[in-house]
Structure formats: C-alpha cells, structure tokens
Design a protein around this motif. Structure first.
Motif, PDB file in Angstrom:
ATOM      1  N   CYS A  18       0.836  -1.204   0.000  1.00  0.00           N
ATOM      2  CA  CYS A  18       0.000   0.000   0.000  1.00  0.00           C
ATOM      3  C   CYS A  18       0.872   1.256   0.000  1.00  0.00           C
ATOM      4  O   CYS A  18       0.514   2.264  -0.615  1.00  0.00           O
ATOM      5  CB  CYS A  18      -0.983  -0.003   1.167  1.00  0.00           C
ATOM      6  SG  CYS A  18      -0.268   0.241   2.780  1.00  0.00           S
ATOM      7  N   GLU A  24      -0.725   4.757  -1.529  1.00  0.00           N
ATOM      8  CA  GLU A  24      -2.003   4.932  -0.830  1.00  0.00           C
ATOM      9  C   GLU A  24      -1.860   5.955   0.310  1.00  0.00           C
ATOM     10  O   GLU A  24      -0.795   6.087   0.921  1.00  0.00           O
ATOM     11  CB  GLU A  24      -2.484   3.598  -0.247  1.00  0.00           C
ATOM     12  CG  GLU A  24      -2.680   2.494  -1.265  1.00  0.00           C
ATOM     13  CD  GLU A  24      -3.931   2.662  -2.126  1.00  0.00           C
ATOM     14  OE1 GLU A  24      -4.619   3.685  -1.957  1.00  0.00           O
ATOM     15  OE2 GLU A  24      -4.189   1.777  -2.949  1.00  0.00           O
ATOM     16  N   LYS A  25      -2.938   6.652   0.611  1.00  0.00           N
ATOM     17  CA  LYS A  25      -2.956   7.629   1.706  1.00  0.00           C
ATOM     18  C   LYS A  25      -3.619   7.082   2.965  1.00  0.00           C
ATOM     19  O   LYS A  25      -3.425   7.613   4.059  1.00  0.00           O
ATOM     20  CB  LYS A  25      -3.705   8.891   1.265  1.00  0.00           C
ATOM     21  CG  LYS A  25      -3.122   9.554   0.025  1.00  0.00           C
ATOM     22  CD  LYS A  25      -1.707  10.029   0.233  1.00  0.00           C
ATOM     23  CE  LYS A  25      -1.194  10.773  -0.984  1.00  0.00           C
ATOM     24  NZ  LYS A  25       0.238  11.149  -0.850  1.00  0.00           N
ATOM     25  N   VAL A  26      -4.425   6.035   2.784  1.00  0.00           N
ATOM     26  CA  VAL A  26      -5.164   5.444   3.911  1.00  0.00           C
ATOM     27  C   VAL A  26      -5.102   3.934   3.790  1.00  0.00           C
ATOM     28  O   VAL A  26      -5.195   3.374   2.698  1.00  0.00           O
ATOM     29  CB  VAL A  26      -6.644   5.892   3.929  1.00  0.00           C
ATOM     30  CG1 VAL A  26      -7.404   5.199   5.056  1.00  0.00           C
ATOM     31  CG2 VAL A  26      -6.739   7.403   4.089  1.00  0.00           C
ATOM     32  N   THR A  27      -4.934   3.272   4.925  1.00  0.00           N
ATOM     33  CA  THR A  27      -5.069   1.820   4.997  1.00  0.00           C
ATOM     34  C   THR A  27      -5.806   1.506   6.296  1.00  0.00           C
ATOM     35  O   THR A  27      -6.567   2.325   6.773  1.00  0.00           O
ATOM     36  CB  THR A  27      -3.692   1.125   4.896  1.00  0.00           C
ATOM     37  OG1 THR A  27      -3.886  -0.289   4.866  1.00  0.00           O
ATOM     38  CG2 THR A  27      -2.786   1.484   6.055  1.00  0.00           C
ATOM     39  N   GLY A  28      -5.591   0.341   6.847  1.00  0.00           N
ATOM     40  CA  GLY A  28      -6.270   0.035   8.099  1.00  0.00           C
ATOM     41  C   GLY A  28      -6.191  -1.428   8.446  1.00  0.00           C
ATOM     42  O   GLY A  28      -5.390  -2.188   7.902  1.00  0.00           O
ATOM     43  N   GLU A  87      -9.754   2.397  10.161  1.00  0.00           N
ATOM     44  CA  GLU A  87      -8.881   3.094   9.217  1.00  0.00           C
ATOM     45  C   GLU A  87      -7.662   3.684   9.915  1.00  0.00           C
ATOM     46  O   GLU A  87      -7.736   4.129  11.061  1.00  0.00           O
ATOM     47  CB  GLU A  87      -9.643   4.219   8.504  1.00  0.00           C
ATOM     48  CG  GLU A  87     -10.653   3.733   7.491  1.00  0.00           C
ATOM     49  CD  GLU A  87     -11.176   4.862   6.611  1.00  0.00           C
ATOM     50  OE1 GLU A  87     -10.799   6.043   6.852  1.00  0.00           O
ATOM     51  OE2 GLU A  87     -11.960   4.589   5.685  1.00  0.00           O
ATOM     52  N   VAL A  88      -6.539   3.711   9.192  1.00  0.00           N
ATOM     53  CA  VAL A  88      -5.295   4.304   9.684  1.00  0.00           C
ATOM     54  C   VAL A  88      -4.701   5.128   8.541  1.00  0.00           C
ATOM     55  O   VAL A  88      -4.527   4.618   7.429  1.00  0.00           O
ATOM     56  CB  VAL A  88      -4.287   3.226  10.133  1.00  0.00           C
ATOM     57  CG1 VAL A  88      -2.942   3.855  10.491  1.00  0.00           C
ATOM     58  CG2 VAL A  88      -4.833   2.442  11.322  1.00  0.00           C
ATOM     59  N   ALA A  89      -4.411   6.395   8.802  1.00  0.00           N
ATOM     60  CA  ALA A  89      -3.819   7.265   7.781  1.00  0.00           C
ATOM     61  C   ALA A  89      -2.359   6.894   7.558  1.00  0.00           C
ATOM     62  O   ALA A  89      -1.650   6.504   8.483  1.00  0.00           O
ATOM     63  CB  ALA A  89      -3.931   8.728   8.204  1.00  0.00           C
TER      64      ALA A  89
END
Length: 312
Positions: free
Chosen positions: A123, A128-132, A152-154
């Motif tokens: 990611c 990507e800017k956001v994952t989680g 979600e985690v930034a």
C-alpha cells in the motif's frame, strides 16, 4: 473460553499481549519455526514465540500446519476460538472447522483491498494515503472470509513499512479488544466481501526491490519507503549491488533533459542527486556492496562515484 493464538512477526505481538492483559485464556500459541538470522545465521525465535514464553504459554511451531500431526497436536488444546495475526501459513479446513466460535484474523488492510502476504508494504509502494485493519472470519480462500469490523489508519508522507507496521499492530490490537466482547455476546453481523473490489498484495520478490530509474520520482520514493526497514531498494553500480535505504521527498526538479534516467547529477553531503523518468530524486542513505549503510555525507567523502555515473 480456550483461545489459541497464531502469529509470527512483531506485528502480532500487541494483539497477543492485549488478550493476556484483558484476561482471556490463551491456552497455546502457534508460530513459525525458528529461522537463521543475520550473517552468522543464528537460529532465532519469532517475536510471538518470545512473547509467549515470557508469559509461560505453550508454543507450537509446526513446519506445516496442515500435517496430520500438527492438527492432532492443536486439537489437544480444545480451542473455542483461534485468532491469527500475520501467522504466515494458510489454515487448512481441518483447523478452520476446529473451534466452535470460528477462526478470526487481524489483517493489515481494508479488505477486500490488498489480500495476501504483503499488504502493508504494497500500500505504501502504491502511494495509498489510507489503509487500516480488518477483523475477519477466516475461510479457505486467501483473505476471503466475512468481515467483522474495520479501523482506518492514515498513511503519513514520511511513513515507511516499518512505521506503518507499528501503527497497524497497535490498531489491530485495539480493534480486537473492541470486538471480542461483542463476538462472544453474539452481537456481530459479519459482512461478505465484494469480490469485484478485491485486489492482491503478494509477498515481495527480489524484482520488487530493483529500482527502475525511468519511473517517476514519486514512484521511486514510495518504493523505497515500502521496502524499509526490511530490505531497501537496490540498483547496480559498477556491476555490483548498490542499496538505497532513504530518499528525500521529490521536489519537482527536472534535471538536464539529455541525461538518461539513473544518471548521477550531483554528489554532495546533502545527498546523491539522480535523474529519474520525470525529474530527480536525492538519495540520503545508501549502502555500497560489501559495506554498511551510510549517510550521503559519509558516502561522498570517500567514494569513487562521479557525476555522470549511470546507475542500474
């Protein structure tokens, strides 16, 4: 309730520690076998094994979890629930069917995106800017089970795979802590994944570590971030591997139009400036073949590299 916990890297340790601190009964831990580490190939236990032994929990380390012997050994602990977090082996049906409350997995992406073994690294590599974290029931497919909850985690601009692993490991433990009481009370309605939205994050290969200087500066910056601290990226210099461990954020400087991608444009204590497909990128931490990683300042003091050198 008997819980068997399955995990291997440091990512899984906060989830195990949370279960123990909250008073859940973890009757056994399953982790990968000890592996040789470092240049001296010292046989080293996994982080999860070390955590389990600190708490006096029995540890199982089967080479193949699907072997009849491993399944029989696991069954002795009569698990009501199995919880996994980055264990590293696919659970066979004989294990999936064993606990009456099912098998849960703490997965490091927002499913159905980034199924597979390297969701955190890929990611970042993909920008990507956001994952989680997704807490899910396990099924026979690769990360295909029904989803229980997400968090979600930034992804910060400076995050590496290492820093994001740490953020997600804490988030995984927190999500598990929130949802386990609801699961035991039967208050959870799991949601099937949308197969049309599924993407994959296979384990990284040596080719994923090779720097293609014809790509954009941003792509190369993200690639290195996604590989640190586990492997770093690499290119070739004088036919030998030249590793890159850190770069500066791309600033949009184009560099000379006639320079080929991979051309060294500047060698200063602030960094090694290299031409890319759409501009330039500054290498901050490098590692010549046979040497330790070093800052650009250390490198340029004694290097034979010159402006005009073409890497790769």
């Amino acid at each position: 309730m008997n819980i068997v916990f399955m995990g291997t890297p440091a990512f899984a340790v906060p989830s195990l520690e949370m279960l123990l601190s909250e008073g859940y009964r973890v009757v056994a831990v399953v982790t990968q076998p000890d592996r040789p580490q470092g240049r001296k190939k010292v046989l080293t236990p996994t982080p999860v094994k070390e955590a389990a032994l600190r708490h006096g929990i029995p540890v199982l380390q089967p080479q193949r979890l699907r072997s009849p012997e491993a399944v029989a050994e696991l069954a002795k602990y009569e698990p009501d629930m199995i919880i996994t977090a980055a264990y590293g082996q696919i659970l066979p049906k004989s294990v999936l069917d064993m606990p009456r409350l099912g098998c849960l997995n703490v997965h490091g992406s927002l499913l159905p995106a980034y199924r597979g073994g390297a969701p955190i690294q890929r990611c970042i590599i993909n920008g990507e800017k956001v994952t989680g974290i997704t807490l899910m029931y396990m099924a026979e497919g690769l990360d295909t089970g029904d989803m229980i909850a997400k968090l979600e985690v930034a992804i910060a601009e400076e995050d590496t795979a290492g820093s994001l692993f740490e953020k997600l490991s804490v988030a995984g433990a927190e999500l598990l802590k929130q949802q386990l009481p609801r699961l035991m009370q039967g208050k959870v309605e799991a949601e099937p994944q949308n197969e049309a939205e599924a993407t994959y994050a296979p384990n990284l290969t040596r080719e994923d570590e090779r720097i293609d200087w014809s790509r954009s500066s941003r792509d190369i910056y993200n690639q290195i971030r996604g590989l640190v601290p586990f492997s770093g990226g690499f290119t070739l210099w004088n036919g030998e591997v030249f590793k890159v461990w850190a770069t500066a954020k791309p600033e949009g400087a184009a560099g000379p139009a006639d320079a080929a991608p991979g051309t060294v444009l500047e060698l200063t204590e602030q960094g090694v400036l290299v031409k890319t497909g759409d501009g330039t990128i500054k290498l901050l931490t490098v590692q010549p073949s046979g040497k330790k990683a070093m800052t650009a300042e250390q490198f340029v003091r004694g290097t034979s590299m010159t402006v005009g050198t073409v890497l790769g």
